[in-house]
Design a protein around this motif. Structure first.
Motif, PDB file in Angstrom:
ATOM      1  N   ASP A  94       9.679  -6.215  -7.979  1.00 48.97           N
ATOM      2  CA  ASP A  94      10.119  -5.678  -6.687  1.00 48.97           C
ATOM      3  C   ASP A  94       9.368  -4.412  -6.285  1.00 48.97           C
ATOM      4  N   ILE A  95       8.700  -3.767  -7.242  1.00 49.44           N
ATOM      5  CA  ILE A  95       7.927  -2.568  -6.902  1.00 49.44           C
ATOM      6  C   ILE A  95       6.755  -2.966  -6.012  1.00 49.44           C
ATOM      7  N   ILE A  96       6.597  -2.269  -4.906  1.00 50.30           N
ATOM      8  CA  ILE A  96       5.497  -2.535  -3.976  1.00 50.30           C
ATOM      9  C   ILE A  96       4.294  -1.693  -4.397  1.00 50.30           C
ATOM     10  N   ILE A  97       3.171  -2.349  -4.611  1.00 47.52           N
ATOM     11  CA  ILE A  97       1.962  -1.674  -5.086  1.00 47.52           C
ATOM     12  C   ILE A  97       0.989  -1.513  -3.923  1.00 47.52           C
ATOM     13  N   ILE A  98       0.565  -0.267  -3.688  1.00 42.77           N
ATOM     14  CA  ILE A  98      -0.398   0.035  -2.629  1.00 42.77           C
ATOM     15  C   ILE A  98      -1.610   0.732  -3.243  1.00 42.77           C
ATOM     16  N   PHE A  99      -2.792   0.257  -2.904  1.00 42.45           N
ATOM     17  CA  PHE A  99      -4.036   0.922  -3.295  1.00 42.45           C
ATOM     18  C   PHE A  99      -4.622   1.612  -2.062  1.00 42.45           C
ATOM     19  N   GLY A 100      -4.980   2.880  -2.216  1.00 39.48           N
ATOM     20  CA  GLY A 100      -5.659   3.619  -1.163  1.00 39.48           C
ATOM     21  C   GLY A 100      -6.793   4.423  -1.759  1.00 39.48           C
ATOM     22  N   GLY A 101      -7.563   5.086  -0.912  1.00 38.53           N
ATOM     23  CA  GLY A 101      -8.693   5.868  -1.401  1.00 38.53           C
ATOM     24  C   GLY A 101     -10.019   5.237  -1.015  1.00 38.53           C
ATOM     25  N   PRO A 102     -11.131   5.802  -1.489  1.00 38.70           N
ATOM     26  CA  PRO A 102     -12.459   5.338  -1.061  1.00 38.70           C
ATOM     27  C   PRO A 102     -12.743   3.867  -1.351  1.00 38.70           C
ATOM     28  N   THR A 103     -12.424   3.402  -2.557  1.00 37.12           N
ATOM     29  CA  THR A 103     -12.780   2.022  -2.918  1.00 37.12           C
ATOM     30  C   THR A 103     -12.016   0.985  -2.101  1.00 37.12           C
ATOM     31  N   PRO A 104     -10.686   1.064  -1.978  1.00 35.51           N
ATOM     32  CA  PRO A 104      -9.987   0.087  -1.128  1.00 35.51           C
ATOM     33  C   PRO A 104     -10.351   0.211   0.350  1.00 35.51           C
ATOM     34  N   GLN A 107     -13.523  -1.926   0.303  1.00 38.73           N
ATOM     35  CA  GLN A 107     -13.487  -3.173  -0.464  1.00 38.73           C
ATOM     36  C   GLN A 107     -12.066  -3.731  -0.530  1.00 38.73           C
ATOM     37  N   SER A 108     -11.322  -3.632   0.545  1.00 47.98           N
ATOM     38  CA  SER A 108      -9.921  -4.052   0.506  1.00 47.98           C
ATOM     39  C   SER A 108      -9.781  -5.541   0.203  1.00 47.98           C
ATOM     40  N   LYS A 109     -10.642  -6.352   0.774  1.00 50.25           N
ATOM     41  CA  LYS A 109     -10.578  -7.800   0.527  1.00 50.25           C
ATOM     42  C   LYS A 109     -10.869  -8.098  -0.940  1.00 50.25           C
ATOM     43  N   GLU A 110     -11.905  -7.466  -1.482  1.00 51.47           N
ATOM     44  CA  GLU A 110     -12.279  -7.697  -2.878  1.00 51.47           C
ATOM     45  C   GLU A 110     -11.189  -7.213  -3.831  1.00 51.47           C
ATOM     46  N   VAL A 111     -10.532  -6.095  -3.488  1.00 49.16           N
ATOM     47  CA  VAL A 111      -9.448  -5.581  -4.331  1.00 49.16           C
ATOM     48  C   VAL A 111      -8.306  -6.588  -4.400  1.00 49.16           C
ATOM     49  N   LEU A 112      -7.883  -7.090  -3.252  1.00 46.15           N
ATOM     50  CA  LEU A 112      -6.759  -8.030  -3.232  1.00 46.15           C
ATOM     51  C   LEU A 112      -7.125  -9.361  -3.888  1.00 46.15           C
ATOM     52  N   GLU A 113      -8.379  -9.753  -3.777  1.00 47.49           N
ATOM     53  CA  GLU A 113      -8.816 -10.982  -4.443  1.00 47.49           C
ATOM     54  C   GLU A 113      -8.843 -10.818  -5.960  1.00 47.49           C
ATOM     55  N   ASP A 119      -0.221  -5.322  -3.489  1.00 43.14           N
ATOM     56  CA  ASP A 119       0.356  -5.932  -2.290  1.00 43.14           C
ATOM     57  C   ASP A 119      -0.400  -5.552  -1.023  1.00 43.14           C
ATOM     58  N   ILE A 120      -0.792  -4.273  -0.932  1.00 46.87           N
ATOM     59  CA  ILE A 120      -1.375  -3.756   0.311  1.00 46.87           C
ATOM     60  C   ILE A 120      -2.482  -2.764  -0.033  1.00 46.87           C
ATOM     61  N   CYS A 121      -3.548  -2.781   0.734  1.00 48.86           N
ATOM     62  CA  CYS A 121      -4.560  -1.725   0.676  1.00 48.86           C
ATOM     63  C   CYS A 121      -4.477  -0.905   1.958  1.00 48.86           C
ATOM     64  N   VAL A 122      -4.444   0.407   1.810  1.00 51.02           N
ATOM     65  CA  VAL A 122      -4.496   1.323   2.955  1.00 51.02           C
ATOM     66  C   VAL A 122      -5.929   1.821   3.073  1.00 51.02           C
ATOM     67  N   ARG A 123      -6.501   1.655   4.256  1.00 54.62           N
ATOM     68  CA  ARG A 123      -7.900   2.007   4.463  1.00 54.62           C
ATOM     69  C   ARG A 123      -8.020   3.370   5.152  1.00 54.62           C
ATOM     70  N   ARG A 124      -8.974   4.154   4.660  1.00 56.11           N
ATOM     71  CA  ARG A 124      -9.299   5.474   5.197  1.00 56.11           C
ATOM     72  C   ARG A 124      -8.088   6.414   5.153  1.00 56.11           C
ATOM     73  N   GLU A 125      -7.925   7.273   6.184  1.00 56.02           N
ATOM     74  CA  GLU A 125      -6.868   8.290   6.153  1.00 56.02           C
ATOM     75  C   GLU A 125      -5.503   7.637   5.966  1.00 56.02           C
ATOM     76  N   GLY A 126      -4.698   8.211   5.050  1.00 57.52           N
ATOM     77  CA  GLY A 126      -3.479   7.522   4.663  1.00 57.52           C
ATOM     78  C   GLY A 126      -2.181   8.032   5.242  1.00 57.52           C
ATOM     79  N   GLU A 127      -2.168   9.258   5.803  1.00 56.46           N
ATOM     80  CA  GLU A 127      -0.887   9.861   6.181  1.00 56.46           C
ATOM     81  C   GLU A 127      -0.110   9.020   7.196  1.00 56.46           C
ATOM     82  N   GLU A 128      -0.732   8.744   8.341  1.00 56.99           N
ATOM     83  CA  GLU A 128      -0.016   8.040   9.409  1.00 56.99           C
ATOM     84  C   GLU A 128       0.249   6.579   9.037  1.00 56.99           C
TER      85      GLU A 128
END
Length: 745
Positions: A94-104, A107-113, A119-128
């Motif tokens: 049930d824990i939702i896993i989010i990757f953010g930062g330069p690599t995701p 390379q968000s598609k490659e990370v999820l593959e 579960d989700i990649c956040v691209r670029r600035e993350g606050e909003e």
């Protein structure tokens, strides 16, 4: 169990960094946490100064009861993030896993593959983006399947086995006309997210992004060639607070991509630092074409003690090719005046910085750049040798996904391959020429850095203890084999500390050159829990046993610290003759004569009125591979700090021990086997009747002594104090003899 329930827990594993190997504060994560807290969400950074393996780390994170775990991901820590993420998902789906930062971000598609637990990649600035995402999730009690993710810009996610890449968010770009727009994001220091004691090495930023044209760098890619500034008032407010509460000794880094990118602004910041009587040592990196003598002098007056300049190449044509000074589109132009001026100005500014008293002045270069020949690279090294600098960083060109050079790398003669079929995030590129044929300049920071590594490896190989108690995992793994099997990496995943040390020893130089690249790919393709992977080979060209770092074979030159080993009785023959160069030597007991020699020295030291002063006044002793058997409780068989894996997959816990199992055995089975062995040995030795039973380490494998002879020595004399003191004194030895890495500054 922590009585905490979090909306989001941010996690930043370091990536095999030599000095900060555990879970520390990250400036980008801290901004996100501060912003989310301001909007009413419960967010924290996972901090741990204790080493842990993946299993223990997952338990610690789960104890916070987070709905969301967000990882800050770079190429350097991608494997660690992936392993912890997989462990968390297995622990609680049930824990939702989010990757953010330069690599995701690129390379968000490659990370999820490649990482099914994300579960989700956040691209670029993350606050909003995270704020909108968490706001929507909180309305559904964090049930991911109930949230309409299609409406959230700036994320990549899975939907029915498809990967969906939503449009970019572009909040900063959309509000570029608003002066100092990023001031809306509160300071992590003023908000007390990052303690002042961690200002070094965490640092601050005065601006985000980069507007330059460098084709190799992902900084401008991530910000789309824009810079977003904090107000000078905000920067000074943060520095005043740090100054009033400072609890650190090192300089505070200003982590802007280029602090003086707008020289007039940097000038005003320095004036304000002086006006507000801020007394903090500061460091930064910048461009030589964005600074003047007056600004450099003012920076010195404002407290800057270290400054770095990015050069990359001293060949004007190469600077044009990579867009360092001018956009690279004009490659056909023969007019390279600005590039020539850039090179000359760097020489002048580094000289002037040293003249006015900067403690450390350094330069960064890259070898293997687009269009570069081996002669061009050598010209850069020749130029470095002319500079008045303290050190330079000798980087080998690496192609990042998302950068302009990645789009047309074949044009410049590069080939790129992934680190295998499982790990497609980490890339490795080759070069049109052999980059290792370029001789390092004497002031290369890497030379000193490698000496630090070799010194630390020397202590690992001699089984010098750092732990005071046993943990359910090994800190260090020594692979004493020419090949690395996937099954070994799988075993390491479960049984080694995150960011522990893997030391790979090859039988000779030829075997290293033949197998190293394949072994490295195996390590990364199977997802090692650490990026600290150092290879060594036995140099069989002399009569002396010398272990050399693999990098010596690559560069075909002697740099680093060759690790010598010698029989103990011969060591002490030299020692009695006044030898004073033993600090980088491992003493080995191969025969009873060797063990007796060490034993006699321990007795001799124990009889000194002041053992500590005696060691301090004497020539330095070597590292002893079998000193632990004479201590009270500092044996590797007790602390399980280091495991040795042999060519047949057998595992040993000291260099002369019997096998305690094969790769695949669990750590709990190893512990049980050692406990059974301990009972067996104690029974045969009749330890319960021995007066030394409470102070004896009860060595399992006293080779080359028999158990009877070992017990006789232990009963007749008290060696614990002198042996324990030699280990304790190693801290003093480190202070005196451990090489100093300029990057520590």
């Amino acid at each position: 169990m922590k009585n905490i329930f979090l909306d989001v827990l941010m996690v930043f594993p370091s990536g095999g960094d030599l000095y900060f190997t555990n879970f520390k504060h990250h400036l980008g994560s801290a901004y996100v946490i501060t912003y989310l807290r301001g909007q009413g969400f419960n967010a924290e950074q996972f901090i741990s100064d204790e080493s842990c393996n993946v299993k223990e780390c997952v338990k610690e994170i789960a104890n916070f009861h987070p709905h969301i775990v967000g990882f800050t991901v770079y190429e350097t820590n991608f494997m660690q993030c992936a392993l912890i993420s997989n462990g968390l998902k297995a622990y609680n789906s049930d824990i939702i896993i989010i990757f953010g930062g330069p690599t995701p971000s690129v390379q968000s598609k490659e990370v999820l593959e490649g990482v099914s637990s994300v579960d989700i990649c956040v691209r670029r600035e993350g606050e909003e983006t995270l704020l909108e995402l968490i706001s929507n999730l909180s309305k559904t009690n964090f049930k991911l399947k109930k949230v309409d993710l299609f409406s959230i810009k700036g994320i990549t996610f899975r939907k029915e086995n498809k990967i969906i890449i939503n449009p970019e968010r572009n909040d900063l770009l959309s509000n570029k006309s608003i002066k100092n727009y990023i001031d809306k994001f509160p300071s992590p220091y003023l908000s007390k997210i990052i303690p002042i004691s961690r200002a070094f090495p965490t640092g601050i930023i005065t601006a985000r992004g980069c507007n330059q044209n460098c084709t190799y760098c992902n900084c401008a890619v991530l910000s789309k060639k824009n810079i977003f500034f904090h107000s000078i008032e905000r920067v000074i407010e943060e520095l005043v607070y740090i100054n009033e509460n400072k609890k650190f000794s090192g300089p505070v880094p200003i982590n802007d991509d280029s602090f003086t990118i707008v020289p007039t602004r940097a000038f005003k910041i320095c004036e304000s630092i002086i006006e507000n009587d801020i007394k903090i040592p500061l460091t930064c990196t910048t461009r030589c074409d964005k600074i003047t003598e007056d600004l450099l002098y003012l920076m010195k007056e404002a407290g800057f003690v270290s400054i770095g300049f990015s050069l990359e190449s001293a060949v004007p044509r190469i600077l044009r090719a990579i867009g360092k000074v001018n956009p690279p589109e004009n490659m056909d132009s023969e007019q390279l005046e600005k590039e020539i001026e850039f090179i000359e100005k760097l020489k002048h500014m580094t000289s002037y910085a040293k003249k006015i008293g900067f403690n450390k002045v350094f330069v960064s270069i890259m070898i293997g750049l687009p269009g570069e020949s081996i002669q061009d690279a050598q010209k850069t090294i020749d130029f470095i040798n002319q500079l008045e600098i303290d050190f330079y960083t000798h980087n080998i060109f690496h192609i990042f996904r998302g950068t302009p050079i990645y789009q047309n790398y074949k044009r410049f003669g590069y080939n790129i391959k992934t680190m295998g079929d499982k790990n497609k995030i980490l890339l490795k590129n080759d070069f049109p020429f052999d980059v290792y044929k370029i001789k390092l300049a004497p002031k290369c920071a890497g030379i000193q850095n490698d000496e630090v590594i070799d010194y630390d490896v020397l202590k690992i190989l001699s089984l010098t203890p750092k732990r005071s108690e046993r943990k359910p995992f090994f800190e260090n793994i020594i692979i004493n084999s020419n090949t690395l099997k996937p099954s070994i990496v799988k075993w390491i995943q479960k049984n080694q500390a995150i960011n522990g040390a893997i030391i790979h020893i090859y039988s000779d130089k030829f075997k290293y050159l033949k197998f190293h690249e394949k072994n490295e790919i195996t390590l990364y393709n199977e997802f090692s829990p650490t990026s600290f992977y150092e290879s060594y080979f036995w140099d069989n060209s002399t009569d002396t046993l010398i272990l050399k770092a693999g990098r010596m074979a690559l560069y075909n030159e002697e740099f680093g610290l060759p690790i010598k080993s010698k029989d103990t009785h011969l060591v002490f023959e030299d020692y009695e003759k006044g030898a004073n160069n033993m600090q980088y030597l491992i003493s080995i007991d191969r025969t009873p004569i060797d063990t007796t020699a060490l034993y006699n020295i321990l007795i001799k030291i124990s009889k000194k009125e002041n053992m500590y002063n005696h060691l301090l006044d004497s020539n330095p002793l070597p590292q002893f591979q079998q000193l632990c058997r004479w201590t009270k409780n500092q044996a590797n068989c007790q602390t399980l700090e280091t495991a040795i894996i042999e060519n047949d997959d057998s595992i040993r816990i000291c260099w002369f021990s019997d096998s305690i199992g094969k790769v695949g055995i669990s750590i709990s089975d190893i512990i049980q086997k050692l406990e059974n062995l301990n009972k067996e040995r104690e029974g045969k030795r009749i330890c319960n009747l021995c007066q030394e039973k409470e102070s004896c380490v009860k060595c399992f494998f006293p080779y080359p002594l028999t158990s009877e002879k070992y017990c006789e020595y232990k009963r007749n004399s008290f060696t614990n104090k002198s042996a324990d003191l030699i280990y304790a004194f190693s801290v003093v030895k480190d202070f005196i003899f451990r090489p100093i890495n300029p990057l520590e500054f």
